[in-house]
Structures are given as structure tokens and as C-alpha cells.
Scaffold this active site. Structure first.
Site, short mmCIF file in Angstrom:
data_model
loop_
_atom_site.label_atom_id
_atom_site.label_comp_id
_atom_site.label_asym_id
_atom_site.label_seq_id
_atom_site.Cartn_x
_atom_site.Cartn_y
_atom_site.Cartn_z
N HIS A 235 48.60 37.12 42.87
CA HIS A 235 50.06 37.13 44.20
C HIS A 235 50.91 36.50 44.57
O HIS A 235 52.17 36.22 44.49
CB HIS A 235 48.61 37.04 45.49
CG HIS A 235 48.47 38.96 45.76
ND1 HIS A 235 48.73 39.96 47.19
CD2 HIS A 235 47.10 39.58 45.29
CE1 HIS A 235 47.83 40.61 46.83
NE2 HIS A 235 46.67 40.28 45.48
N HIS B 167 38.07 36.72 37.85
CA HIS B 167 38.28 37.76 37.93
C HIS B 167 39.47 38.07 39.35
O HIS B 167 39.85 37.98 39.71
CB HIS B 167 37.64 38.84 37.56
CG HIS B 167 38.04 40.19 38.17
ND1 HIS B 167 38.49 40.67 36.84
CD2 HIS B 167 38.37 41.11 39.11
CE1 HIS B 167 39.10 42.00 37.85
NE2 HIS B 167 38.93 41.97 38.74
N GLU B 168 38.34 37.49 40.50
CA GLU B 168 38.78 37.61 42.04
C GLU B 168 39.85 36.18 42.39
O GLU B 168 41.09 36.37 42.99
CB GLU B 168 37.92 36.81 42.74
CG GLU B 168 36.62 38.43 43.39
CD GLU B 168 37.32 39.23 43.56
OE1 GLU B 168 38.76 39.76 43.83
OE2 GLU B 168 36.61 40.43 42.55
N HIS C 14 43.12 37.41 40.75
CA HIS C 14 43.93 38.42 41.83
C HIS C 14 44.16 37.57 42.69
O HIS C 14 45.93 38.03 43.40
CB HIS C 14 43.24 38.46 42.93
CG HIS C 14 42.09 40.90 41.80
ND1 HIS C 14 42.99 41.60 41.98
CD2 HIS C 14 41.12 40.94 41.94
CE1 HIS C 14 42.56 42.69 40.56
NE2 HIS C 14 41.02 41.91 41.30
#
Length: 238
Positions: A109, A101-102, A105
Site C-alpha cells: 500500500h 507477511h502482513e 501488505h
């Protein structure tokens, strides 16, 4: 002032608090359940994160350990994925899911995902609004602004506007979080890192985590509605 000491709008605060408590309890119990299930590949959260970023051609983001439980996050300014005690060295389904999940992110970006840009643009206003909104409202009330108009009411209105930016930030955060989870699940399944059962288990963990953001946003919206009802309805028509 009728009803001043019996404020029915506190029901909004209570509902918001209950929603947040339920969501928080749900994510903790769900995470702990799947933290006991080891993934078949035996990879840790840190290893999974590196594999995912390498596969995406992202080599300038570091993966570092951070203390605590469920304190995982991505810091885009320093390009660091922080993985918590329960994620970094764990090979559980839950740990790898959170790490993925991280990384979702990071990919957002890297690829210029639009809602991320919107959220980052709102962030300074949201942080400032969260800090100053209640100060403005309290000072406005002390100056006699409640129901009287004038400078006090102006401060109250400014406080409500400031609080609105914090609410807007939480609303914009929702698609960002859901998208990161969607990317994580797709990567874990398509890469063969997880089998179908593990993907389903991971989906339950990430869905529970996403609901904490939904609850927080709902709580903030209810608080904003309460402020509008109290101070909007408290203006004098004189």
C-alpha cells in the site's frame, strides 16, 4: 427436463470443497509445526512487525492484538496491522513469518503496488456480487427462467455476472498474497532477522497459507463454470 435430478456438475462443487479442505488442513498443520520452533533472535511477531515498518520508514501504521488463531490482517483504511493470539507475543518462526507477511501488505500500500489498487477497485463489486448473485439466480429459476429465456433468464445471467466479480477478486488476490510473502521473506533474510534455515522454514509456512487462496480461487472458478454449464446449456432454442 432430463438430468435435472442427477446433476453431474456437482462434481465441480465436490472438487472445490476437497481442495479447500486439503489447503486448510495443510496450513494449520504447517503453522503448528513451525509454531513450536523459536527463532534464534527471540523476537516476537509484534516486535518483528515494528522493526520491519520502522526500517521501511513507515511510522503511521499501528500494530494491535486481535483475538483468534490465524486471524492476522492489515486494515489499510485505519492503518492497523492486526496480529492474532498465536502471532503477537509469540517468538516462533511461524509467528514472525506471518507478522512479516502482513507488513508486506503494508509496504504494498505504501509503495502503490498496482495489483492492490486493482483489488481495492474490485472489492465493492465483489462484496456486492457475492451477496446478491445467488438471490438473483434463485429468483430467476423460481420465475421459470431456467431454459425458457425472458425475465427469469435475465436475472440468472445477472446473477452469474455478479458472481463473476467475486471470482475475479479472488484471482486478483493471488499475486497480492504471493508478493506480500515474497517481500516478507526478502526482508527477514536481508535484515539478518532470520538466518537461512529460518527463512526456509518461514517459506513453507507462507507457501501453505498462499495455497489456501489458490484453493479458494479454484473452487470459485469451478462454481462459476458449473453455473455457466447449467444455465448456458439450459436455454431453449425455440
Amino acid at each position: 427436463m432430463p438430468g435435472y435430478y442427477f446433476d453431474w456438475t456437482y462434481i465441480f462443487v465436490i472438487i472445490g470443497a476437497v481442495l479447500c479442505l486439503i489447503a486448510s488442513g495443510n496450513v494449520k498443520s504447517t503453522y503448528r509445526k513451525y509454531a513450536k520452533i523459536h527463532n534464534r533472535s527471540g523476537i516476537t511477531g509484534a516486535q518483528a512487525a515494528k522493526m520491519i515498518l520502522d526500517a521501511q520508514g513507515i511510522y503511521d501504521v499501528r500494530i494491535e492484538h486481535i483475538g483468534g488463531e490465524l486471524t492476522d490482517n492489515y486494515d489499510p483504511r485505519n492503518k492497523v496491522v492486526h496480529l492474532s493470539d498465536t502471532t503477537y507475543n509469540s517468538n516462533s518462526v511461524a509467528a514472525v513469518g506471518v507478522a512479516a507477511h502482513e507488513c508486506g501488505h503494508v509496504i504494498q500500500h505504501h509503495r502503490g503496488y498496482a495489483p492492490i489498487a486493482v483489488r481495492n477497485a474490485i472489492l465493492p463489486l465483489a462484496n456486492g456480487g457475492a451477496k446478491i448473485s445467488w438471490i438473483l439466480i434463485i429468483v430467476g429459476v423460481l420465475l421459470g427462467g431456467f431454459g425458457t429465456g425472458g425475465g427469469g433468464m435475465l436475472l440468472i445471467n445477472l446473477g452469474i455476472i455478479a458472481f463473476s466479480f467475486a471470482v475475479l477478486f479472488q484471482i486478483v488476490t493471488l499475486p497480492v498474497e504471493f508478493n506480500a510473502s515474497s517481500r516478507a521473506l526478502k526482508i527477514l533474510g536481508d535484515s539478518g532477522m532470520f538466518d537461512r534455515t529460518e527463512v526456509k522454514q518461514t517459506k513453507k509456512v507462507l507457501r501453505a497459507a498462499a495455497l489456501t487462496y489458490v484453493a479458494a480461487a479454484a473452487s470459485s472458478i469451478l462454481q462459476l463454470l458449473r453455473l455457466i454449464i447449467i444455465f448456458g446449456g439450459g436455454r431453449s432454442d425455440d
